[in-house]
Design an enzyme around this catalytic site. Sequence first.
Site, mmCIF file in Angstrom:
data_model
loop_
_atom_site.group_PDB
_atom_site.id
_atom_site.type_symbol
_atom_site.label_atom_id
_atom_site.label_comp_id
_atom_site.label_asym_id
_atom_site.label_seq_id
_atom_site.Cartn_x
_atom_site.Cartn_y
_atom_site.Cartn_z
ATOM 1 N N SER A 99 0.872 -1.319 0.059
ATOM 2 C CA SER A 99 -0.056 0.158 -0.023
ATOM 3 C C SER A 99 0.835 1.196 0.104
ATOM 4 O O SER A 99 2.177 1.329 0.579
ATOM 5 C CB SER A 99 -0.912 -0.101 1.129
ATOM 6 O OG SER A 99 -1.445 1.274 1.492
ATOM 7 N N GLY A 121 -15.006 5.123 9.946
ATOM 8 C CA GLY A 121 -16.394 4.805 9.866
ATOM 9 C C GLY A 121 -17.213 4.765 8.420
ATOM 10 O O GLY A 121 -18.173 5.041 8.458
ATOM 11 N N ASP A 128 -22.768 -2.321 4.564
ATOM 12 C CA ASP A 128 -21.561 -1.461 3.861
ATOM 13 C C ASP A 128 -21.178 -2.442 2.670
ATOM 14 O O ASP A 128 -20.696 -1.600 1.693
ATOM 15 C CB ASP A 128 -20.500 -1.517 4.927
ATOM 16 C CG ASP A 128 -20.732 -1.135 6.415
ATOM 17 O OD1 ASP A 128 -21.901 -0.189 6.331
ATOM 18 O OD2 ASP A 128 -20.041 -1.252 7.267
#
Length: 388
Positions: free
Chosen positions: A68, A125, A174
């Site tokens: 990453s 979140g 989600d």
Amino acid sequence: MRMSISQEFEQAYGVESGALRTFVAPGRVNLIGEHIDYNGGLVMPAAITLGITATCRLRSDRMVRLRSTGDRLAVNIDLDQPIEPQQTRGWGNYPAGVLRELLCQNVKVPGADVLFTSTLPQGAGLSSSAAMEVLTAFSFLSLANSPEIDLKAIALLSQKVENQFVGVNCGIMDQFAVALGRENRAMVLDCESLEYRYVPFALKDHVLVIMDTSWQRRLADSKYNERRAECDAVLQLLGPDAPRDGLVHASWQQVLSHVSDPILLRRARHVISEQARVEQATRVLASGDLVAFGQLLTASHVSLRDDYEVTGPHLDAIVSAALQAPGCLGARMTGAGFGGCAIAIVDQKATADFSDSVRTTYLAATNLEPAFYVTHAADGVHELAPGT
Ligand code: GLA
């Protein structure tokens, strides 16, 4: 000057032949319908313009290497060896769990080098974990040349990974929003039947502002499971009267006649009233009544604060600052709660004054510097055209 994705990829993995393909998965906000996906409820999430990309190059062997640009962790996975969760693998457990699940489903997962880049704050979140899962599944199904990619199946697979491999007992919202979001649309998802439709969410002279409290959702996982258990306890008390399709379908009268514990009563009141607010929200959005929509958002926050008790001081402080700031039609926490982000619907012309005002009030109350993202509803997971 900022490096291009292909330059960053070559810096991480070296220059070799083989085409690069880049896939992107968005984060999500939930506009309304909080903590009811696991109670069989209706939810209204939207994918957002912040997200994660995966740039991939096929390998000729059975290794998957994951890096990453955001940190130094290097994860190597041998597709011919059993894949188990490992603490030291950090964020790499999300893609690892997905690779394991794809292999279990007999997908011919190819070896590949993958570089992730993200504009999505982690632990805020906004569903960075769901984005990572859905992105990995979509990328590897595409690399495997799967003839048809079923986005609903990807959402379900990703939720299974989160529940069983990562160990977080989340609902389906989600992963669904990240997989199936649509530009300028909010999704209305029935979490029991998994039927979904889209409602227009182009706000014209208003914008959707995400306000990050900069307070990580520390308690979220343990309290999340506690809330789920409390909802199950209400269902138990309803006995034969318990609706089969989830607590949202119980009536308040039913609850009152079976439940006396004040905490359980408040939990159930949130669940039942939140479902009604989502139904109203779909109606007022369809008629373009943003003022009423904003009021429903604020009412949802109050219910999550007082009845479901999942907000905490930071989310309460930022929502209260937003409601006093110029141009705000309504505000609420979004996601699991206990930290992370809140959202507000704000008059576009007032956006800068709004952020200044919220920042000043919130900083004074908490000593934390908030972050703001002006966003709109975006498309779900997809491949980027080469060179973008
Ligand atoms: C988290 C979970 C979702 C949902 C929300 C609360 O984001 O992953 O499934 O339960 O909390 O609405």
